[in-house]
Design a protein around this motif. Sequence first.
Motif, PDB file in Angstrom:
ATOM      1  N   TRP A   1      21.925  37.617   8.570  1.00  0.00           N
ATOM      2  CA  TRP A   1      21.720  38.703   9.002  1.00  0.00           C
ATOM      3  C   TRP A   1      20.223  39.135   8.954  1.00  0.00           C
ATOM      4  N   TYR A   2      19.575  40.228   9.019  1.00  0.00           N
ATOM      5  CA  TYR A   2      18.516  40.471   9.014  1.00  0.00           C
ATOM      6  C   TYR A   2      18.135  40.314   7.622  1.00  0.00           C
TER       7      TYR A   2
ATOM      8  N   LYS B   1      23.819  42.916  18.323  1.00  0.00           N
ATOM      9  CA  LYS B   1      22.469  42.154  17.904  1.00  0.00           C
ATOM     10  C   LYS B   1      23.636  40.504  17.157  1.00  0.00           C
ATOM     11  N   GLN B   2      22.660  39.906  17.363  1.00  0.00           N
ATOM     12  CA  GLN B   2      23.186  38.348  16.526  1.00  0.00           C
ATOM     13  C   GLN B   2      22.468  37.972  15.488  1.00  0.00           C
TER      14      GLN B   2
ATOM     15  N   THR C   1      17.508  47.631  11.260  1.00  0.00           N
ATOM     16  CA  THR C   1      17.573  46.564  11.118  1.00  0.00           C
ATOM     17  C   THR C   1      18.760  46.196  10.461  1.00  0.00           C
TER      18      THR C   1
ATOM     19  N   GLN D   1      27.265  45.752  17.142  1.00  0.00           N
ATOM     20  CA  GLN D   1      25.894  46.825  17.823  1.00  0.00           C
ATOM     21  C   GLN D   1      24.672  45.907  18.865  1.00  0.00           C
TER      22      GLN D   1
ATOM     23  N   TRP E   1      21.622  44.440  10.847  1.00  0.00           N
ATOM     24  CA  TRP E   1      22.459  43.418  11.931  1.00  0.00           C
ATOM     25  C   TRP E   1      20.648  43.159  12.690  1.00  0.00           C
TER      26      TRP E   1
ATOM     27  N   GLU F   1      28.710  39.160  17.286  1.00  0.00           N
ATOM     28  CA  GLU F   1      28.055  40.358  17.212  1.00  0.00           C
ATOM     29  C   GLU F   1      28.432  41.831  16.489  1.00  0.00           C
TER      30      GLU F   1
ATOM     31  N   ARG G   1      20.278  35.241  13.818  1.00  0.00           N
ATOM     32  CA  ARG G   1      19.662  34.177  13.798  1.00  0.00           C
ATOM     33  C   ARG G   1      20.186  32.566  14.207  1.00  0.00           C
TER      34      ARG G   1
END
Length: 201
Positions: free
Chosen positions: A78-79, A132-133, A199, A130, A201, A128, A135
Amino acid sequence: MDFITTIDALEAEYGTPGAAAIRKVAHQLTPLYRKWIMASRLCILTTVGPEGTDGSPRGDDGPVVLELDPDTLALPDWYGNNRIDSLRNIVRDGRVSLMFLVPGSNNVVRLNGTAQLTADRALRARFEKQGKQPRTVIVITIAEVYTQCARALMRAGIWTAGDQSADLPSVGDILAEQTAGEEGGRPYDTAWAPRAAKTMW
């Protein structure tokens, strides 16, 4: 100061581990190890590479890993801060260890194995949130899994000591120290929490 430089000298200081310390080791997920790991929302990922070692906390709002099969786990990336130290290490040297923690338990489950990195769309889509996935996803092949001795967490009182963070320096303070005041400080700390919330996710 004398240093221990041989395995024989090391073992002379410690003796032989008890039978339970050896027999608790599994080489894939068992029903009870699976239950324990799936209760964990935080693990510490340790990697090794040409520049040295790296330890990285990995957390989620549910199970921190996904079981692909009894021999294989998937850990989403995740981020974060984009240093990607752990990922660089995995690309060059796949050896990894993970330590899974569960709030309230003084036990820790450790997993050793090898990892590969993938940006496979289908696998990323399984995480996934919200819209978002991750990277990439770290795919871990289990070599061994076992419980760690609970004494370290018991000594630290990690779940019972209460919040002791009030007098700690903030990340902004540390950044200001490292940059001679060019970055960081209160403005960094004030802006960081709302930025992180967007940020996650």
